[in-house]
Motif scaffolding. Structure first.
Motif, PDB file in Angstrom:
ATOM      1  N   GLN A   1       0.556  -0.990   0.023  1.00  0.00           N
ATOM      2  CA  GLN A   1       0.186  -0.519  -0.015  1.00  0.00           C
ATOM      3  C   GLN A   1       1.085   1.315  -0.434  1.00  0.00           C
ATOM      4  O   GLN A   1       2.251   1.497   0.498  1.00  0.00           O
ATOM      5  CB  GLN A   1      -0.567  -0.193   0.988  1.00  0.00           C
ATOM      6  CG  GLN A   1      -1.919  -0.916   1.064  1.00  0.00           C
ATOM      7  CD  GLN A   1      -2.464  -1.011   2.292  1.00  0.00           C
ATOM      8  OE1 GLN A   1      -2.065  -0.573   3.421  1.00  0.00           O
ATOM      9  NE2 GLN A   1      -3.807  -1.546   2.570  1.00  0.00           N
ATOM     10  N   ALA A   2       0.150   2.294  -0.204  1.00  0.00           N
ATOM     11  CA  ALA A   2       1.152   3.929   0.182  1.00  0.00           C
ATOM     12  C   ALA A   2       0.525   4.634   0.361  1.00  0.00           C
ATOM     13  O   ALA A   2      -0.880   4.552   1.346  1.00  0.00           O
ATOM     14  CB  ALA A   2       1.315   4.286  -1.599  1.00  0.00           C
ATOM     15  N   GLY A   3       1.026   5.884   0.786  1.00  0.00           N
ATOM     16  CA  GLY A   3       1.367   6.828   1.499  1.00  0.00           C
ATOM     17  C   GLY A   3       2.195   7.798   1.594  1.00  0.00           C
ATOM     18  O   GLY A   3       3.126   7.371   1.480  1.00  0.00           O
ATOM     19  N   GLY A   4       1.511   8.839   2.755  1.00  0.00           N
ATOM     20  CA  GLY A   4       2.284  10.131   2.822  1.00  0.00           C
ATOM     21  C   GLY A   4       3.285  10.495   4.254  1.00  0.00           C
ATOM     22  O   GLY A   4       2.190   9.754   5.202  1.00  0.00           O
ATOM     23  N   LEU A   5       4.696  10.050   4.009  1.00  0.00           N
ATOM     24  CA  LEU A   5       5.427  10.083   5.332  1.00  0.00           C
ATOM     25  C   LEU A   5       5.540  11.903   5.500  1.00  0.00           C
ATOM     26  O   LEU A   5       5.688  12.597   4.394  1.00  0.00           O
ATOM     27  CB  LEU A   5       6.354   9.675   5.014  1.00  0.00           C
ATOM     28  CG  LEU A   5       7.343  10.261   5.652  1.00  0.00           C
ATOM     29  CD1 LEU A   5       7.884   8.702   7.418  1.00  0.00           C
ATOM     30  CD2 LEU A   5       8.829   9.781   5.433  1.00  0.00           C
ATOM     31  N   THR A   6       5.387  12.467   6.574  1.00  0.00           N
ATOM     32  CA  THR A   6       5.697  13.344   6.537  1.00  0.00           C
ATOM     33  C   THR A   6       6.916  13.432   8.358  1.00  0.00           C
ATOM     34  O   THR A   6       6.689  12.443   8.804  1.00  0.00           O
ATOM     35  CB  THR A   6       4.640  14.629   7.403  1.00  0.00           C
ATOM     36  OG1 THR A   6       3.586  14.836   6.310  1.00  0.00           O
ATOM     37  CG2 THR A   6       5.055  15.913   7.670  1.00  0.00           C
ATOM     38  N   LEU A   7       7.976  14.812   7.815  1.00  0.00           N
ATOM     39  CA  LEU A   7       9.281  14.738   8.353  1.00  0.00           C
ATOM     40  C   LEU A   7       9.422  15.807   9.311  1.00  0.00           C
ATOM     41  O   LEU A   7       9.296  16.829   8.153  1.00  0.00           O
ATOM     42  CB  LEU A   7      10.506  13.994   8.021  1.00  0.00           C
ATOM     43  CG  LEU A   7      11.157  12.416   8.729  1.00  0.00           C
ATOM     44  CD1 LEU A   7      11.509  12.101   7.320  1.00  0.00           C
ATOM     45  CD2 LEU A   7      10.670  11.973   9.914  1.00  0.00           C
ATOM     46  N   SER A   8       9.072  16.837  10.374  1.00  0.00           N
ATOM     47  CA  SER A   8       9.594  17.877  10.592  1.00  0.00           C
ATOM     48  C   SER A   8       9.983  17.460  12.625  1.00  0.00           C
ATOM     49  O   SER A   8       9.563  16.599  12.767  1.00  0.00           O
ATOM     50  CB  SER A   8       8.046  18.390  10.659  1.00  0.00           C
ATOM     51  OG  SER A   8       6.530  18.178  11.688  1.00  0.00           O
ATOM     52  N   PRO A   9       9.938  19.346  12.898  1.00  0.00           N
ATOM     53  CA  PRO A   9      10.453  19.600  14.105  1.00  0.00           C
ATOM     54  C   PRO A   9      10.020  18.467  14.866  1.00  0.00           C
ATOM     55  O   PRO A   9       9.913  18.295  15.096  1.00  0.00           O
ATOM     56  CB  PRO A   9      10.649  20.559  14.064  1.00  0.00           C
ATOM     57  CG  PRO A   9      11.135  21.207  12.646  1.00  0.00           C
ATOM     58  CD  PRO A   9      10.341  20.716  11.603  1.00  0.00           C
TER      59      PRO A   9
ATOM     60  N   TYR B   1       8.924  17.797   5.209  1.00  0.00           N
ATOM     61  CA  TYR B   1      10.246  16.864   4.754  1.00  0.00           C
ATOM     62  C   TYR B   1       9.032  16.067   4.027  1.00  0.00           C
ATOM     63  O   TYR B   1       8.252  15.641   5.181  1.00  0.00           O
ATOM     64  CB  TYR B   1      10.924  16.007   4.422  1.00  0.00           C
ATOM     65  CG  TYR B   1      11.526  14.931   3.493  1.00  0.00           C
ATOM     66  CD1 TYR B   1      11.632  15.579   2.603  1.00  0.00           C
ATOM     67  CD2 TYR B   1      11.346  13.730   2.996  1.00  0.00           C
ATOM     68  CE1 TYR B   1      11.817  14.470   1.195  1.00  0.00           C
ATOM     69  CE2 TYR B   1      11.329  12.609   2.676  1.00  0.00           C
ATOM     70  CZ  TYR B   1      11.753  13.044   1.758  1.00  0.00           C
ATOM     71  OH  TYR B   1      12.032  12.297   0.395  1.00  0.00           O
ATOM     72  N   GLN B   2       8.270  16.386   3.322  1.00  0.00           N
ATOM     73  CA  GLN B   2       7.259  15.025   3.029  1.00  0.00           C
ATOM     74  C   GLN B   2       6.961  14.464   1.885  1.00  0.00           C
ATOM     75  O   GLN B   2       7.768  14.662   0.702  1.00  0.00           O
ATOM     76  CB  GLN B   2       5.499  15.269   2.555  1.00  0.00           C
ATOM     77  CG  GLN B   2       5.173  16.302   3.810  1.00  0.00           C
ATOM     78  CD  GLN B   2       3.982  16.766   3.158  1.00  0.00           C
ATOM     79  OE1 GLN B   2       3.460  18.095   2.126  1.00  0.00           O
ATOM     80  NE2 GLN B   2       2.952  16.560   3.460  1.00  0.00           N
ATOM     81  N   GLU B   3       6.751  12.798   1.652  1.00  0.00           N
ATOM     82  CA  GLU B   3       7.323  11.929   0.773  1.00  0.00           C
ATOM     83  C   GLU B   3       6.247  10.844   0.164  1.00  0.00           C
ATOM     84  O   GLU B   3       5.667  10.493   1.610  1.00  0.00           O
ATOM     85  CB  GLU B   3       8.666  11.091   1.081  1.00  0.00           C
ATOM     86  CG  GLU B   3       9.372   9.573  -0.022  1.00  0.00           C
ATOM     87  CD  GLU B   3      10.143   8.813   0.516  1.00  0.00           C
ATOM     88  OE1 GLU B   3      10.769   8.145  -0.858  1.00  0.00           O
ATOM     89  OE2 GLU B   3      11.000   9.622   1.011  1.00  0.00           O
ATOM     90  N   LYS B   4       6.197  10.445  -0.949  1.00  0.00           N
ATOM     91  CA  LYS B   4       5.287   9.552  -1.526  1.00  0.00           C
ATOM     92  C   LYS B   4       6.039   7.584  -0.721  1.00  0.00           C
ATOM     93  O   LYS B   4       7.136   7.850  -1.781  1.00  0.00           O
ATOM     94  CB  LYS B   4       4.528   9.423  -2.562  1.00  0.00           C
ATOM     95  CG  LYS B   4       3.542   8.186  -2.572  1.00  0.00           C
ATOM     96  CD  LYS B   4       3.451   7.869  -4.512  1.00  0.00           C
ATOM     97  CE  LYS B   4       2.118   6.942  -4.634  1.00  0.00           C
ATOM     98  NZ  LYS B   4       1.688   6.739  -5.898  1.00  0.00           N
ATOM     99  N   LEU B   5       5.151   7.257  -0.114  1.00  0.00           N
ATOM    100  CA  LEU B   5       5.617   5.437   0.515  1.00  0.00           C
ATOM    101  C   LEU B   5       4.921   5.102  -0.731  1.00  0.00           C
ATOM    102  O   LEU B   5       3.949   5.013  -0.203  1.00  0.00           O
ATOM    103  CB  LEU B   5       5.850   5.666   1.639  1.00  0.00           C
ATOM    104  CG  LEU B   5       7.291   6.585   2.653  1.00  0.00           C
ATOM    105  CD1 LEU B   5       7.067   6.294   4.191  1.00  0.00           C
ATOM    106  CD2 LEU B   5       8.708   6.591   1.936  1.00  0.00           C
ATOM    107  N   GLY B   6       5.724   3.650  -0.253  1.00  0.00           N
ATOM    108  CA  GLY B   6       5.272   2.588  -1.476  1.00  0.00           C
ATOM    109  C   GLY B   6       5.624   2.577  -2.872  1.00  0.00           C
ATOM    110  O   GLY B   6       6.826   3.179  -3.111  1.00  0.00           O
ATOM    111  N   TYR B   7       5.022   2.278  -3.793  1.00  0.00           N
ATOM    112  CA  TYR B   7       5.658   2.052  -4.790  1.00  0.00           C
ATOM    113  C   TYR B   7       5.041   3.712  -5.842  1.00  0.00           C
ATOM    114  O   TYR B   7       4.208   4.205  -5.637  1.00  0.00           O
ATOM    115  CB  TYR B   7       5.156   0.479  -5.872  1.00  0.00           C
ATOM    116  CG  TYR B   7       5.717  -0.673  -5.555  1.00  0.00           C
ATOM    117  CD1 TYR B   7       6.637  -0.644  -6.050  1.00  0.00           C
ATOM    118  CD2 TYR B   7       4.839  -1.714  -4.438  1.00  0.00           C
ATOM    119  CE1 TYR B   7       7.086  -2.092  -5.482  1.00  0.00           C
ATOM    120  CE2 TYR B   7       5.350  -2.360  -4.022  1.00  0.00           C
ATOM    121  CZ  TYR B   7       6.596  -3.096  -4.853  1.00  0.00           C
ATOM    122  OH  TYR B   7       7.019  -4.346  -4.769  1.00  0.00           O
TER     123      TYR B   7
END
Length: 322
Positions: free
Chosen positions: A127-135, A162-168
């Motif tokens: 499955q895919a989803g959105g990763l978010t990294l921040s302070p 920083y945000q990234e689509k994780l998964g394929y």
């Protein structure tokens, strides 16, 4: 995908055992940087590591820095610009491959454990989803549509996102389940494409033997592809059915779609006839110009494996903007 999963699994294990761990993440990259945006690695205080941010002396020194930070009682996250040019006035990485990248050192917190486990669950279920990294921390939302694969912004050392689509990130649709499809599926599986295979002959031996495609679908007619194949900038399609007629049916179902890549396998003579017929029928030159026909780089490939290599190279070239 397995490499990505291994890194998150080490992070989860570290959190579960109470071992301090650092997430090193390439949040931005330009030029010939060896670490591309989205590269990541995990370093924990017990000496375990998984992943990579580009290798070389740069990775070595940032891993050392991570270990030093992990020995501190309350390490803070930090961003590190690395310029791969020894003439740079500052932020030299020690490498000379040109380009630059920004690496986040993020000390993982106990509060991040639930989000990390959600990432692992999503990757295991493809499955895919959105990763978010921040302070503020690490978060993951299943099926979150970020609008693009990567997002990075920075107002200051304390204000960044920083945000990234994780998964394929890319979907490869292979139309036809013959020997070339089997070879292409085998080759593309480790390249982080989600592979969907379509065939109208359910008992075809190579279709049944294809354990590399993530999903396999039997269609009544290749005209069904008009509804089965979605549009989008991450959609790649290669048509390689058993003959001219079925290739033609598949292409007519796909030509109007907004796809990142559409290619068809065949001899030069077959392709010339096909394109001539389409021009005579009034199919627009713009539609035909987007078609990779015959698909694959011209390396005089003969066997299914060689054909698969030529197609895979072309897919990668398009994906990487060449």
């Amino acid at each position: 995908m397995k490499r990505a999963l291994a890194a998150w699994q080490l992070l989860s294990e570290s959190l579960r055992r109470g071992v301090p761990a650092m997430l090193l993440y390439v949040v931005q990259s330009t030029g010939s940087s060896p670490g591309r945006q989205g590269f990541r690695m995990i370093v924990n205080a017990a000496g375990a590591m998984q992943g990579s941010i580009g290798g070389g002396i740069m990775e070595h020194k940032l891993v050392q820095l991570a270990h030093e930070r992990l020995a501190q009682p309350a390490p803070q996250s930090s961003l590190h610009r690395q310029i791969h040019n020894k003439t740079a006035s500052k932020d030299q990485s020690g490498m000379i491959c040109s380009g630059e990248q920004t690496i986040l050192l993020y000390p993982v917190r106990p509060a991040d454990e639930a989000a990390v486990q959600r990432i692992i669950n999503a990757l295991e279920l493809e499955q895919a989803g959105g990763l978010t990294l921040s302070p503020a921390g690490l978060a993951f939302e299943l099926d979150q549509d970020l609008g693009q694969d990567y997002i990075f912004s920075q107002a200051s050392e304390e204000d960044w996102l920083y945000q990234e689509k994780l998964g394929y990130k890319n979907q490869l649709h292979i139309i036809g389940g013959g020997h070339c499809a089997l070879a292409l599926s085998r080759l593309m599986r480790p390249l982080d494409f989600h592979i969907r295979l379509y065939e109208d002959r359910p008992e075809l031996n190579t279709f049944l033997a294809n354990n590399y495609a993530h999903k396999k679908a039997v269609v009544d007619s290749y005209s069904d592809l008009a509804t089965l194949v979605p549009e989008g900038e991450n959609q790649y399609v290669v048509v390689m059915t058993f003959g001219y007629r079925t290739d033609d049916v598949a292409l007519r179902a796909l030509l109007n779609k907004n796809l990142k890549f559409l290619g068809v396998l065949g001899s030069q003579k077959k392709i010339e006839k096909m394109l001539s017929d389409y021009r005579t029928e009034g199919i627009s030159p713009e539609q035909l110009e987007r078609l990779h026909a015959p698909v694959g780089l011209p390396i005089k490939s003969q066997t299914p494996e060689e054909i698969a290599i030529s197609i895979a190279a072309q897919l990668i070239a398009v994906k990487n903007g060449l």
